[in-house]
Design a protein around this motif. Structure first.
Motif, short mmCIF file in Angstrom:
data_model
loop_
_atom_site.label_atom_id
_atom_site.label_comp_id
_atom_site.label_asym_id
_atom_site.label_seq_id
_atom_site.Cartn_x
_atom_site.Cartn_y
_atom_site.Cartn_z
N ASP A 24 0.80 -1.21 0.00
CA ASP A 24 0.00 0.00 0.00
C ASP A 24 0.83 1.26 0.00
OD1 ASP A 24 -2.85 -0.93 0.23
OD2 ASP A 24 -1.95 -2.03 1.87
N HIS A 25 0.10 2.35 -0.20
CA HIS A 25 0.65 3.68 -0.28
C HIS A 25 0.06 4.47 0.88
CE1 HIS A 25 2.76 6.13 -3.34
NE2 HIS A 25 2.23 7.13 -2.67
N HIS A 26 0.91 5.12 1.67
CA HIS A 26 0.44 5.80 2.87
C HIS A 26 0.92 7.23 2.90
CE1 HIS A 26 -0.73 1.86 4.45
NE2 HIS A 26 0.44 1.42 4.00
N SER A 27 0.32 8.01 3.80
CA SER A 27 0.70 9.40 3.96
C SER A 27 1.03 9.68 5.41
CB SER A 27 -0.44 10.32 3.50
OG SER A 27 -0.09 11.68 3.68
N HIS A 28 2.07 10.50 5.62
CA HIS A 28 2.44 10.93 6.96
C HIS A 28 1.35 11.79 7.57
CE1 HIS A 28 6.54 9.57 7.31
NE2 HIS A 28 6.86 10.08 6.14
N LEU A 29 1.15 11.68 8.88
CA LEU A 29 0.42 12.69 9.62
C LEU A 29 1.35 13.89 9.76
CD1 LEU A 29 -2.35 12.82 11.11
CD2 LEU A 29 -1.11 12.40 13.22
N THR A 492 -8.08 1.71 14.09
CA THR A 492 -6.71 1.72 13.62
C THR A 492 -6.21 0.30 13.40
OG1 THR A 492 -5.80 1.71 15.87
CG2 THR A 492 -6.27 3.87 14.86
N ASN A 493 -5.13 0.19 12.65
CA ASN A 493 -4.54 -1.11 12.37
C ASN A 493 -3.04 -1.03 12.57
OD1 ASN A 493 -6.98 -2.50 10.95
ND2 ASN A 493 -6.80 -0.51 9.95
N LEU A 494 -2.48 -2.10 13.13
CA LEU A 494 -1.04 -2.19 13.32
C LEU A 494 -0.46 -2.97 12.16
CD1 LEU A 494 1.56 -1.85 14.98
CD2 LEU A 494 0.98 -4.00 16.15
N MET A 495 0.51 -2.37 11.46
CA MET A 495 1.12 -3.01 10.31
C MET A 495 2.63 -3.13 10.52
SD MET A 495 -0.98 -1.19 7.18
CE MET A 495 -0.52 -2.50 6.05
N LEU A 496 3.16 -4.32 10.35
CA LEU A 496 4.58 -4.61 10.47
C LEU A 496 5.12 -4.98 9.09
CD1 LEU A 496 4.35 -6.97 13.59
CD2 LEU A 496 4.66 -4.50 13.60
N SER A 497 6.35 -4.56 8.80
CA SER A 497 6.89 -4.89 7.48
C SER A 497 8.42 -4.93 7.51
CB SER A 497 6.43 -3.86 6.43
OG SER A 497 6.86 -2.56 6.79
N GLU A 498 8.96 -5.69 6.56
CA GLU A 498 10.40 -5.75 6.34
C GLU A 498 10.64 -5.74 4.84
OE1 GLU A 498 12.47 -8.88 8.33
OE2 GLU A 498 11.19 -8.78 10.11
N LYS A 528 13.11 -2.14 8.15
CA LYS A 528 12.22 -2.84 9.08
C LYS A 528 11.44 -1.79 9.86
CE LYS A 528 12.28 -6.53 12.56
NZ LYS A 528 13.15 -7.46 13.32
N GLY A 529 10.11 -1.98 9.97
CA GLY A 529 9.35 -0.96 10.67
C GLY A 529 7.94 -1.38 11.03
N TRP A 530 7.25 -0.48 11.73
CA TRP A 530 5.87 -0.69 12.13
C TRP A 530 5.13 0.64 12.02
CZ3 TRP A 530 3.73 2.00 16.28
CH2 TRP A 530 4.63 2.69 17.10
N MET A 531 3.82 0.56 11.92
CA MET A 531 3.03 1.79 11.91
C MET A 531 1.58 1.48 12.29
SD MET A 531 2.88 2.47 7.79
CE MET A 531 2.41 1.16 6.64
N VAL A 532 0.98 2.45 12.94
CA VAL A 532 -0.44 2.41 13.24
C VAL A 532 -1.14 3.30 12.23
CG1 VAL A 532 -2.23 2.93 14.93
CG2 VAL A 532 -0.05 1.97 15.69
N VAL A 533 -2.09 2.73 11.50
CA VAL A 533 -2.70 3.40 10.36
C VAL A 533 -4.20 3.56 10.57
CG1 VAL A 533 -3.10 3.28 7.87
CG2 VAL A 533 -0.96 2.45 8.82
N GLN A 534 -4.71 4.72 10.20
CA GLN A 534 -6.15 4.96 10.22
C GLN A 534 -6.52 5.76 8.98
OE1 GLN A 534 -7.87 7.66 13.23
NE2 GLN A 534 -9.44 6.09 13.61
N ASP A 535 -7.47 5.24 8.23
CA ASP A 535 -7.92 5.93 7.01
C ASP A 535 -6.74 6.33 6.12
OD1 ASP A 535 -10.56 5.71 7.83
OD2 ASP A 535 -10.48 7.61 8.93
N HIS A 536 -5.81 5.42 5.98
CA HIS A 536 -4.67 5.60 5.08
C HIS A 536 -3.65 6.61 5.58
CE1 HIS A 536 -3.57 3.77 1.32
NE2 HIS A 536 -3.07 4.91 0.87
N ILE A 537 -3.81 7.09 6.81
CA ILE A 537 -2.86 8.03 7.40
C ILE A 537 -2.06 7.31 8.48
CG2 ILE A 537 -2.57 10.18 8.68
CD1 ILE A 537 -3.51 10.65 5.89
N VAL A 538 -0.72 7.50 8.47
CA VAL A 538 0.13 6.92 9.49
C VAL A 538 0.06 7.79 10.75
CG1 VAL A 538 2.48 6.23 10.09
CG2 VAL A 538 1.67 5.96 7.74
N LEU A 539 -0.51 7.25 11.83
CA LEU A 539 -0.65 8.01 13.07
C LEU A 539 0.63 7.98 13.89
CD1 LEU A 539 -4.24 6.88 14.14
CD2 LEU A 539 -3.56 8.90 12.80
N GLN A 540 1.26 6.83 13.93
CA GLN A 540 2.52 6.69 14.65
C GLN A 540 3.24 5.47 14.13
OE1 GLN A 540 2.13 5.26 18.79
NE2 GLN A 540 -0.11 5.27 18.47
#
Length: 585
Positions: A24-29, A492-498, A528-540
């Protein structure tokens, strides 16, 4: 990438499907951080430490609400009273606010010089500079009264507030002490050692294979049945031809290397339009004849997968998209008849949309003027080998899909000019393998892709003497793992990726009465990272990116190790050595 009509690579792109079933494609808060500089890690240009002969700031423009508008154009002419042999293009950009990353390009007289991605900004702003050697376009850069055009489609409204401020500058250098090696069997051809790489002198003529300026000069390819191109008539005294291709993937195919087969979407009753499997290839035809192809390097835009990976180091090729050369000299018989021929580009298995265009580089025999004609003959069109196997094994949302492709070809043809009769043979083999695995009811996905390519170009004289021999080997490995935890009560959703990807390349060049020369490049990133996402926006979230860049050639070596953690550079070590025997350069 960032056409708002396609907004969106939405995380929940599969109805009733897990969140990680596609990349996916995300945007910074918006963040309250100081304005920061972003960069793509590459080696220095061979003449970057020299004093320029002159500088030409040519374009300054603010790209606001520009979707659907034609490129911004301005008249170009080289600086007067300026002696130069080499030119670099500097692309400076900055932005503040909320915005997606965007695709941009620079054309000169309709020929693409540069393609790039922008950064996703913050409230306090981001800025960056890209410098590219554009000496190979010298036949255009010497012209007067032509147009330089820049396209950057952007959306500005009450949500997306970022305006991209862009400056384009040409910097000219006069380098008298580059090493020149004449090829003894050809008075027309010379090669230069530009730092470490032996290359032909810039083409005498460049014909853009590009589209209508009103929609940008690139062709927009929506499906694999579309072939876009241009009819051309080339000079009859042309003795060498190379097609340079620019390509980038967007929309449903931005992450083409992660797309599942259509059967996976169908059997699971999913709504995603990102299918057709994970194989794409750009094909080049002269009229109806297939003469070359490209499996593109998977450039990841600064908002892709986890945008925190690319802060402040962007992915390989994001700021300076690679272009790809296809040697067409063996096929000159098809083009030297004085008639118009259609050069076509298409993308196998493509979905909306791809942006593709090309530049036809031509070298002409200056001793063959007026009605003089260069003669050419295709000796071996060969029967290109093409093999492809696809297999899949799914139970519901879990399972695997694999595709393997092999393409092997060998073409040869002679060209007779004032330099004599030279035969060019091009051999190429490309191997492609991609495997996608889904686990945990589709919530975990692993993509593993390998691309290997080997190209050999041999030029022989009429007596069978080897005039020049070029060999290039490339590898593009890519591994991506994504995991999505179940949705939380707050939506929100927690997403992990490498992620691991790499550009690895070895080149070797030799000629009669000359030593052989070689270079090697290895550019690798691990994230390597993680992010909490809501409505395609990275919250943290948080991310670590490690990059290792190493280059070694005949004239110099350069290496750099860099690490970024949560947007901060933790380590940055570089080592640059100019070898004594080439110190004059």
């Amino acid at each position: 990438m960032a056409n708002i009509l396609l907004f969106f690579f939405l995380i929940i792109s599969f109805t009733n499907a897990p969140l990680s079933s596609s990349l996916d494609h995300h945007s910074h808060l918006p963040q309250n951080t100081p304005s920061r500089e972003y960069s793509e890690i590459t080696g220095p240009l061979p003449f970057s430490n020299l004093t320029p002969s002159c500088t030409l700031p040519i374009l300054k423009h603010n790209f606001g609400n520009t979707i659907g508008l034609p490129p911004v154009s301005i008249s170009y002419a080289p600086p007067a009273n300026c002696s130069w042999t080499h030119v670099s293009l500097q692309f400076n950009a900055s932005c503040k606010g909320v915005q997606y990353d965007r695709i941009a390009a620079v054309w000169l007289d309709g020929a693409e010089l540069f393609r790039t991605s922008t950064v996703e900004p913050t409230d306090n702003g981001v800025f960056w500079t890209v410098t590219k050697d554009v000496t190979r376009y010298s036949s255009l850069l010497v012209k007067k009264n032509i147009s330089l055009s820049v396209m950057l489609e952007n959306l500005v409204n009450y949500v997306y507030t970022g305006i991209y401020h862009v400056n384009v500058t040409f910097v000219y250098y006069d380098i008298d002490n580059m090493i020149n090696v004449p090829l003894s069997s050809s008075t027309n051809r010379k090669v230069r050692l530009v730092d470490d790489v032996f290359v032909d002198k810039p083409a005498d003529l460049i014909i853009p294979i590009s589209g209508n300026e009103g929609k940008g000069f690139w062709f927009r390819i929506e499906n694999d049945s579309e072939l876009h191109g241009k009819s051309v008539v080339i000079p009859k005294n042309t003795y060498k031809a190379v097609m340079e291709i620019y390509v980038s993937s967007h929309g449903y195919d931005e992450f083409w290397y992660s797309n599942p087969p259509d059967s996976y979407i169908r059997i699971n009753n999913l709504s995603s339009q990102r299918g057709h499997g994970a194989y794409r290839e750009v094909l080049l035809n002269i009229d109806e004849n297939l003469v070359g192809s490209v499996v593109p390097f998977p450039v990841i835009s600064p908002g892709g997968i986890n945008p925190q990976y690319w802060d402040p180091i962007v992915s390989i090729g994001a700021f300076d998209h690679p272009s790809y050369d296809i040697e067409l000299t063996p096929f000159l018989e098809f083009l030297l008849d004085g008639k118009s021929h259609f050069l076509r580009l298409g993308v196998v298995d493509s979905l909306p949309f791809w942006l593709v265009d090309a530049n036809l580089h031509l070298w002409v025999d200056t001793k063959c003027t007026s009605d003089c004609e260069v003669q050419a003959k295709v000796l071996d069109f060969g029967t290109p080998e093409f093999e492809m196997e696809r297999s899949s094994d799914f139970e519901g949302l879990d399972g695997s899909y694999e595709i393997e492709m092999k393409r092997k070809s060998k073409y040869s043809g002679w060209v007779k000019s004032s330099a004599g009769k030279l035969t060019t043979t091009v051999s190429r083999e490309v191997k492609f393998k991609n495997k996608i695995k889904f686990h945990e009811n589709g919530n975990e996905k692993k993509v593993k892709q390998k691309v290997k390519e080997e190209i050999e170009i041999e030029v022989e004289s009429e007596t069978g003497t080897n005039t020049s021999h070029t060999k290039v080997k490339r590898k593009f490995p890519l591994t991506i793992t994504t995991k999505t935890k179940s949705s939380r009560e707050d939506g929100t959703n927690l997403m992990l990726s490498e992620l691991e990807h790499e550009w690895k390349e070895k080149k070797k060049w030799s000629a009669r009465d000359s030593d052989s020369f070689s270079s090697s490049l290895k550019n690798e990133q691990k994230c390597k990272g993680w992010m909490v996402v809501q409505d395609h926006i990275v919250l943290q979230g948080g991310a670590t990116t490690e990059q290792s860049y190493s280059y070694k050639g005949e004239a110099s070596s350069y290496s750099r190790e860099i690490t970024a953690v949560n947007g901060k550079l933790m380590n940055d070590t570089a080592n640059y050595i100019k070898f004594a025997s080439f110190s004059a350069m």
